[in-house]
Design an enzyme around this catalytic site. Structure first.
Site, PDB file in Angstrom:
ATOM      1  N   CYS A 111       2.701   7.070  10.531  1.00 49.64           N
ATOM      2  CA  CYS A 111       2.564   7.548   9.146  1.00 49.64           C
ATOM      3  C   CYS A 111       3.767   8.383   8.714  1.00 49.64           C
ATOM      4  O   CYS A 111       3.676   9.187   7.771  1.00 49.64           O
ATOM      5  CB  CYS A 111       1.264   8.327   8.972  1.00 49.64           C
ATOM      6  SG  CYS A 111      -0.198   7.379   9.460  1.00 49.64           S
ATOM      7  N   ARG A 169       0.850  -1.195   0.000  1.00 51.26           N
ATOM      8  CA  ARG A 169       0.000   0.000   0.000  1.00 51.26           C
ATOM      9  C   ARG A 169       0.880   1.237   0.000  1.00 51.26           C
ATOM     10  O   ARG A 169       2.096   1.166   0.189  1.00 51.26           O
ATOM     11  CB  ARG A 169      -0.905   0.017   1.237  1.00 51.26           C
ATOM     12  CG  ARG A 169      -0.137   0.027   2.553  1.00 51.26           C
ATOM     13  CD  ARG A 169      -0.979   0.459   3.729  1.00 51.26           C
ATOM     14  NE  ARG A 169      -0.278   0.282   4.992  1.00 51.26           N
ATOM     15  CZ  ARG A 169       0.657   1.093   5.465  1.00 51.26           C
ATOM     16  NH1 ARG A 169       1.038   2.141   4.766  1.00 51.26           N
ATOM     17  NH2 ARG A 169       1.235   0.852   6.631  1.00 51.26           N
ATOM     18  N   GLY A 214      -6.964   0.144   2.823  1.00 55.83           N
ATOM     19  CA  GLY A 214      -8.061   1.011   3.233  1.00 55.83           C
ATOM     20  C   GLY A 214      -7.776   1.905   4.417  1.00 55.83           C
ATOM     21  O   GLY A 214      -6.788   2.638   4.424  1.00 55.83           O
ATOM     22  N   GLY A 263      -4.407   4.142   3.943  1.00 56.47           N
ATOM     23  CA  GLY A 263      -3.337   3.628   3.109  1.00 56.47           C
ATOM     24  C   GLY A 263      -3.956   2.771   2.028  1.00 56.47           C
ATOM     25  O   GLY A 263      -4.542   1.722   2.329  1.00 56.47           O
TER      26      GLY A 263
END
Length: 228
Positions: free
Chosen positions: A178, A80, A160, A149
């Site tokens: 993140c 992702r 998701g 993501g």
């Protein structure tokens, strides 16, 4: 069954919502890849709702320096976007497996609509959520409450969102969430009187409407059966 769901004998709409319960991360990830690769033009879109046992996941562009002290929690390198995040019990994870061409959506619009749905759910509990430029996700003040993501392959999305409800927040102190050093993280249970089940039902309903599934959805449990 919640308000947006259809009667079990009604014609199947274009969306299936699957409840996977508590499920290990990697088998669900591999099943998402398989579903995305094997789906056809007439395949219904799906939301997969799941809680994962504790795991750190590192996105394609993830940098090792953002993983500070994972300890004995597994770290999985995934396909992702985004950097490192944590999943665990008490956190809503929803994977929207969508045909974006059929929905007429680009990736940026998909992100915006997912964020909108989360912000609307927060508002329903009297909590003001917002965005940050260049940092996908939803924030309450300076603290992140939901991460996104996504991956899109041939116009079809997988991976998701993760929405903190009543989960442990300590693992986020062992990463730069993140990719942001010192980023504060919060959860909805500290801001409103709500359970994970209530918040998930509200979010599924709001996501379905925000993404245009106005005729409701079909409910299912477990991963989809493999094609013969």
């Amino acid at each position: 069954m919640n308000s947006a769901a259809v009667h079990e004998h009604a014609p199947a709409p274009a969306l299936t919502v699957r409840q996977l319960g508590l499920a290990p991360y990697e088998p669900v990830w591999r099943a998402m890849q398989q579903f995305t690769d094997e789906r056809g033009p007439a395949t219904a879109d799906e939301f997969w709702c799941v809680e994962h046992p504790p795991v750190f996941t590192q996105g394609q562009a993830g940098r090792a320096e953002h993983l500070l002290a994972p300890g004995d929690t597994p770290v999985v390198q995934v396909d992702r976007g985004g950097q490192v995040t944590w999943h665990g019990p008490g956190q809503i994870v929803i994977y929207p497996l969508l045909d974006l061409h059929r929905l007429g959506l680009g990736v940026r619009e998909l992100v915006t609509r997912i964020e909108d749905a989360i912000i609307q759910v927060l508002a329903g509990y009297g909590v003001e959520g917002g965005r940050r430029d260049g940092a996908p996700g939803v924030y309450v003040g300076d603290a992140k409450i939901a991460a996104l993501g996504l991956r899109v392959r041939k116009g079809r999305s997988f991976h998701g969102l993760a929405f903190n409800i009543e989960n442990d927040l300590e693992p986020f102190s062992r990463i730069n969430p993140c990719g942001y050093q010192g980023l504060a993280v919060t959860r909805l249970a500290d801001l409103a009187d709500v359970t994970l089940e209530q918040a998930q039902a509200a979010l599924v309903d709001r996501l379905a409407l925000t993404l245009g599934y106005n005729d409701g959805f079909r409910c299912a449990e477990g991963l989809p059966a493999a094609e013969n």
